[in-house]
Write a protein that holds these residues in place. Structure first.
Motif, PDB file in Angstrom:
ATOM      1  N   ARG A 248     116.261  20.885   6.145  1.00 58.01           N
ATOM      2  CA  ARG A 248     114.993  21.098   5.433  1.00 58.01           C
ATOM      3  C   ARG A 248     113.850  20.368   6.146  1.00 58.01           C
ATOM      4  NH1 ARG A 248     116.649  19.219   1.153  1.00 58.01           N
ATOM      5  NH2 ARG A 248     117.359  21.160   0.209  1.00 58.01           N
ATOM      6  N   GLU A 249     114.060  19.099   6.498  1.00 61.68           N
ATOM      7  CA  GLU A 249     113.020  18.326   7.166  1.00 61.68           C
ATOM      8  C   GLU A 249     112.693  18.907   8.538  1.00 61.68           C
ATOM      9  OE1 GLU A 249     110.120  15.547   7.825  1.00 61.68           O
ATOM     10  OE2 GLU A 249     111.157  16.094   5.970  1.00 61.68           O
ATOM     11  N   ALA A 250     113.721  19.381   9.257  1.00 64.14           N
ATOM     12  CA  ALA A 250     113.486  19.980  10.572  1.00 64.14           C
ATOM     13  C   ALA A 250     112.627  21.238  10.462  1.00 64.14           C
ATOM     14  CB  ALA A 250     114.824  20.310  11.235  1.00 64.14           C
ATOM     15  N   LEU A 251     112.861  22.030   9.440  1.00 64.19           N
ATOM     16  CA  LEU A 251     112.069  23.245   9.234  1.00 64.19           C
ATOM     17  C   LEU A 251     110.622  22.900   8.885  1.00 64.19           C
ATOM     18  CD1 LEU A 251     114.651  25.375   7.224  1.00 64.19           C
ATOM     19  CD2 LEU A 251     113.887  25.786   9.568  1.00 64.19           C
ATOM     20  N   PHE A 252     110.421  21.850   8.097  1.00 71.22           N
ATOM     21  CA  PHE A 252     109.064  21.422   7.770  1.00 71.22           C
ATOM     22  C   PHE A 252     108.312  20.993   9.034  1.00 71.22           C
ATOM     23  CE2 PHE A 252     110.386  20.021   3.215  1.00 71.22           C
ATOM     24  CZ  PHE A 252     110.374  21.350   2.822  1.00 71.22           C
ATOM     25  N   VAL A 253     109.002  20.279   9.910  1.00 69.40           N
ATOM     26  CA  VAL A 253     108.384  19.861  11.169  1.00 69.40           C
ATOM     27  C   VAL A 253     108.019  21.088  12.004  1.00 69.40           C
ATOM     28  CG1 VAL A 253     108.799  18.680  13.365  1.00 69.40           C
ATOM     29  CG2 VAL A 253     109.514  17.611  11.217  1.00 69.40           C
ATOM     30  N   ALA A 254     108.952  22.036  12.101  1.00 69.26           N
ATOM     31  CA  ALA A 254     108.710  23.249  12.888  1.00 69.26           C
ATOM     32  C   ALA A 254     107.551  24.064  12.325  1.00 69.26           C
ATOM     33  CB  ALA A 254     109.974  24.103  12.936  1.00 69.26           C
ATOM     34  N   ALA A 255     107.340  23.966  11.013  1.00 71.20           N
ATOM     35  CA  ALA A 255     106.254  24.708  10.370  1.00 71.20           C
ATOM     36  C   ALA A 255     104.941  23.927  10.375  1.00 71.20           C
ATOM     37  CB  ALA A 255     106.642  25.066   8.935  1.00 71.20           C
ATOM     38  N   GLY A 256     104.910  22.810  11.107  1.00 70.27           N
ATOM     39  CA  GLY A 256     103.672  22.043  11.204  1.00 70.27           C
ATOM     40  C   GLY A 256     103.406  21.162  10.010  1.00 70.27           C
ATOM     41  N   ARG A 257     104.461  20.691   9.347  1.00 73.48           N
ATOM     42  CA  ARG A 257     104.352  19.845   8.150  1.00 73.48           C
ATOM     43  C   ARG A 257     103.366  20.461   7.150  1.00 73.48           C
ATOM     44  NH1 ARG A 257     107.309  15.452   8.847  1.00 73.48           N
ATOM     45  NH2 ARG A 257     107.745  14.696  10.953  1.00 73.48           N
ATOM     46  N   PRO A 258     103.752  21.586   6.554  1.00 72.37           N
ATOM     47  CA  PRO A 258     102.843  22.366   5.708  1.00 72.37           C
ATOM     48  C   PRO A 258     102.591  21.720   4.344  1.00 72.37           C
ATOM     49  CG  PRO A 258     105.035  23.305   5.648  1.00 72.37           C
ATOM     50  CD  PRO A 258     105.083  22.197   6.661  1.00 72.37           C
ATOM     51  N   ASN A 259     101.732  22.378   3.553  1.00 68.88           N
ATOM     52  CA  ASN A 259     101.412  21.881   2.216  1.00 68.88           C
ATOM     53  C   ASN A 259     102.558  22.165   1.249  1.00 68.88           C
ATOM     54  OD1 ASN A 259     101.189  24.591   1.248  1.00 68.88           O
ATOM     55  ND2 ASN A 259      99.080  24.689   1.979  1.00 68.88           N
ATOM     56  N   GLU A 260     102.403  21.720   0.014  1.00 71.43           N
ATOM     57  CA  GLU A 260     103.486  21.803  -0.962  1.00 71.43           C
ATOM     58  C   GLU A 260     103.882  23.244  -1.281  1.00 71.43           C
ATOM     59  OE1 GLU A 260     105.377  19.406  -2.227  1.00 71.43           O
ATOM     60  OE2 GLU A 260     104.341  18.067  -0.839  1.00 71.43           O
ATOM     61  N   ASP A 261     102.922  24.139  -1.351  1.00 68.78           N
ATOM     62  CA  ASP A 261     103.244  25.538  -1.663  1.00 68.78           C
ATOM     63  C   ASP A 261     104.131  26.157  -0.585  1.00 68.78           C
ATOM     64  OD1 ASP A 261     101.813  25.399  -3.990  1.00 68.78           O
ATOM     65  OD2 ASP A 261      99.992  26.289  -3.152  1.00 68.78           O
ATOM     66  N   VAL A 262     103.778  25.905   0.669  1.00 68.80           N
ATOM     67  CA  VAL A 262     104.575  26.446   1.785  1.00 68.80           C
ATOM     68  C   VAL A 262     105.947  25.786   1.812  1.00 68.80           C
ATOM     69  CG1 VAL A 262     104.726  26.658   4.299  1.00 68.80           C
ATOM     70  CG2 VAL A 262     102.544  27.054   3.143  1.00 68.80           C
ATOM     71  N   ARG A 263     105.978  24.487   1.571  1.00 67.95           N
ATOM     72  CA  ARG A 263     107.271  23.779   1.531  1.00 67.95           C
ATOM     73  C   ARG A 263     108.182  24.388   0.467  1.00 67.95           C
ATOM     74  NH1 ARG A 263     107.787  17.966   3.092  1.00 67.95           N
ATOM     75  NH2 ARG A 263     106.229  17.567   4.688  1.00 67.95           N
ATOM     76  N   ALA A 264     107.606  24.674  -0.685  1.00 72.87           N
ATOM     77  CA  ALA A 264     108.406  25.244  -1.772  1.00 72.87           C
ATOM     78  C   ALA A 264     108.978  26.598  -1.366  1.00 72.87           C
ATOM     79  CB  ALA A 264     107.553  25.386  -3.031  1.00 72.87           C
ATOM     80  N   GLU A 265     108.200  27.396  -0.664  1.00 75.12           N
ATOM     81  CA  GLU A 265     108.678  28.706  -0.220  1.00 75.12           C
ATOM     82  C   GLU A 265     109.787  28.558   0.817  1.00 75.12           C
ATOM     83  OE1 GLU A 265     109.197  32.750   0.197  1.00 75.12           O
ATOM     84  OE2 GLU A 265     108.154  31.592  -1.351  1.00 75.12           O
ATOM     85  N   ILE A 266     109.617  27.635   1.751  1.00 73.24           N
ATOM     86  CA  ILE A 266     110.653  27.401   2.774  1.00 73.24           C
ATOM     87  C   ILE A 266     111.931  26.894   2.116  1.00 73.24           C
ATOM     88  CG2 ILE A 266     111.293  25.966   4.764  1.00 73.24           C
ATOM     89  CD1 ILE A 266     108.366  26.063   5.643  1.00 73.24           C
ATOM     90  N   GLU A 267     111.810  25.976   1.165  1.00 73.55           N
ATOM     91  CA  GLU A 267     112.987  25.450   0.469  1.00 73.55           C
ATOM     92  C   GLU A 267     113.725  26.552  -0.272  1.00 73.55           C
ATOM     93  OE1 GLU A 267     113.141  21.768  -1.616  1.00 73.55           O
ATOM     94  OE2 GLU A 267     111.183  21.153  -0.872  1.00 73.55           O
ATOM     95  N   LYS A 268     112.984  27.433  -0.901  1.00 74.96           N
ATOM     96  CA  LYS A 268     113.595  28.539  -1.646  1.00 74.96           C
ATOM     97  C   LYS A 268     114.389  29.441  -0.718  1.00 74.96           C
ATOM     98  CE  LYS A 268     112.355  32.519  -4.546  1.00 74.96           C
ATOM     99  NZ  LYS A 268     111.217  33.252  -5.165  1.00 74.96           N
ATOM    100  N   VAL A 269     113.788  29.794   0.423  1.00 74.72           N
ATOM    101  CA  VAL A 269     114.473  30.661   1.387  1.00 74.72           C
ATOM    102  C   VAL A 269     115.668  29.937   2.001  1.00 74.72           C
ATOM    103  CG1 VAL A 269     114.241  31.920   3.571  1.00 74.72           C
ATOM    104  CG2 VAL A 269     112.387  31.975   1.885  1.00 74.72           C
ATOM    105  N   LEU A 270     115.490  28.666   2.349  1.00 77.09           N
ATOM    106  CA  LEU A 270     116.581  27.893   2.945  1.00 77.09           C
ATOM    107  C   LEU A 270     117.765  27.790   1.994  1.00 77.09           C
ATOM    108  CD1 LEU A 270     117.837  26.049   5.081  1.00 77.09           C
ATOM    109  CD2 LEU A 270     116.580  24.136   4.055  1.00 77.09           C
ATOM    110  N   SER A 271     117.511  27.524   0.720  1.00 75.06           N
ATOM    111  CA  SER A 271     118.597  27.402  -0.253  1.00 75.06           C
ATOM    112  C   SER A 271     119.422  28.673  -0.313  1.00 75.06           C
ATOM    113  CB  SER A 271     118.034  27.079  -1.640  1.00 75.06           C
ATOM    114  OG  SER A 271     117.424  25.812  -1.651  1.00 75.06           O
ATOM    115  N   ARG A 272     118.751  29.813  -0.284  1.00 73.77           N
ATOM    116  CA  ARG A 272     119.463  31.087  -0.314  1.00 73.77           C
ATOM    117  C   ARG A 272     120.251  31.308   0.981  1.00 73.77           C
ATOM    118  NH1 ARG A 272     122.122  33.618  -3.500  1.00 73.77           N
ATOM    119  NH2 ARG A 272     120.461  33.184  -5.014  1.00 73.77           N
ATOM    120  N   GLN A 273     119.660  30.958   2.120  1.00 73.25           N
ATOM    121  CA  GLN A 273     120.354  31.112   3.397  1.00 73.25           C
ATOM    122  C   GLN A 273     121.594  30.215   3.463  1.00 73.25           C
ATOM    123  OE1 GLN A 273     119.667  33.026   6.385  1.00 73.25           O
ATOM    124  NE2 GLN A 273     118.478  34.216   4.916  1.00 73.25           N
TER     125      GLN A 273
END
Length: 352
Positions: A248-273
């Motif tokens: 999760r942290e690695a993806l946030f770094v790759a996404a340019g340390r995004p805001n909370e809304d983007v983080r929530a979307e990435i977390e949702k997709v990651l959990s499903r993956q």
């Protein structure tokens, strides 16, 4: 918690539980099933926390599996079978292990054909409790406290029983082992073997990274998935082990340390993956090759056509097939518009 389906998580409930003290110098004393289950939400949360994707399976002649089969088929009572499981665990409890409590839970869901059995070795923790005493705040020590901290669950095993038959797949965690492997003691008690090797887990990790970033393309800098994949791998390469949190942290770094809304979307997709690839809750040391950045590819044809592309796009955006006459057919597929489509200035020729 991908060992459990979404429906199972939503309807999971404790039917019976029993607890025994393990470790110490006292002789094992069988305990009765607890009269009513208190603090249900607390224990359900702990069981779900430990319900990682299965990496092990029972051996054919596993005594633990056989006992669970007898309980699940009602050949013996839950109390009798759980006491025997606890006795075996306590008698073989190694001297270096910490004292604690060994829980056995029988769980049910809305599906009447499905049961679960959860075995948890819970370490004791000392805690200080704040309470009211004679109208004033006071503190007192609780020696045998069970806390929410995941590390307090030293060992855990969760198995599914369907139509009275114990399934071979096992969700097992051992905090004292070299994850995802178990300590020799716990592996011997359960009589399980690894069902997925490091290579397979590493391949699934790559699929999780790429799948998550592709679905979150719009949240990436310049919508550049290959660069984000490389950045994610670079971040994880220095880790001894990878798990949900580090990915999760690695993806946030790759996404340019995004805001909370983007983080929530990435977390949702990651959990499903993670759930789809059966990596949820799994901690492991990946194959180094899986996190190595693929070198950039350079192809030049006899006709002077030059093609340079990221190695990760080999057989993805770029594919090559022999055409049968000594040449090659190179196909480039893009899911978006062309980022650049122009001409290059002609290079000046050197003097003759």
């Amino acid at each position: 918690m991908s060992f459990l389906t979404d429906d199972e998580i939503a309807s999971l409930r404790i039917r019976q539980m029993i607890v025994h003290v393990v470790g110490g110098k006292e002789e094992f004393e069988p305990q009765p099933v607890m009269d009513g289950v208190e603090h249900i939400d607390f224990f359900l949360a702990r069981i779900q926390d430990a319900a990682s994707s299965g990496v092990h399976r029972f051996e054919n002649k596993s005594t633990t599996k056989a006992l669970l089969q007898q309980i699940g088929s009602q050949e013996i009572s839950f109390e009798e079978g759980a006491q025997e499981l606890s006795r075996r665990f306590s008698n073989d409890h190694v001297g270096s292990s910490r004292d604690g409590a060994f829980f056995v839970f029988e769980l049910e869901t809305d599906d009447p054909q499905v049961l679960f059995y959860s075995l948890i070795k819970y370490d004791y923790r000392q805690a200080i409790e704040l309470y009211a005493h004679k109208g004033r705040n006071a503190l007192r020590q609780i020696v045998h406290a069970f806390v929410r901290e995941k590390r307090a669950i030293q060992k855990s095993c969760l198995v599914r029983v369907k139509n009275g038959v114990v399934e071979s797949g096992v969700s097992a965690i051992d905090r004292m082992g070299d994850a995802p492997d178990l300590t020799d003691y716990f592996q011997k008690f359960l009589e399980v073997v690894r069902d997925r090797d490091t290579k397979e887990l590493s391949e699934r990790l790559n699929e999780v990274i790429r799948g998550t970033l592709q679905k979150c393309r719009m949240q990436l800098p310049d919508q550049d998935v290959p660069s984000a994949v490389s950045a994610t791998k670079d971040f994880l390469r220095g880790r001894e082990n990878v798990d949900d949190e580090s990915i999760r942290e690695a993806l946030f770094v790759a996404a340019g340390r995004p805001n909370e809304d983007v983080r929530a979307e990435i977390e949702k997709v990651l959990s499903r993956q993670l759930k789809d690839k059966k990596l949820a809750g799994v901690t492991f040391k990946p194959d180094p090759e899986s996190l190595r950045r693929a070198p950039r590819r350079k192809v030049q044809t006899k006709e002077g056509v030059l093609l340079i592309y990221p190695g990760e796009q080999e057989n993805r955006a770029v594919s090559r097939q022999p055409n049968g006459s000594g040449g090659w057919t190179i196909t480039i597929r893009t899911s978006e518009h062309l980022v650049e489509d122009g001409t290059l200035p002609e290079k000046s020729r050197p003097d003759a």
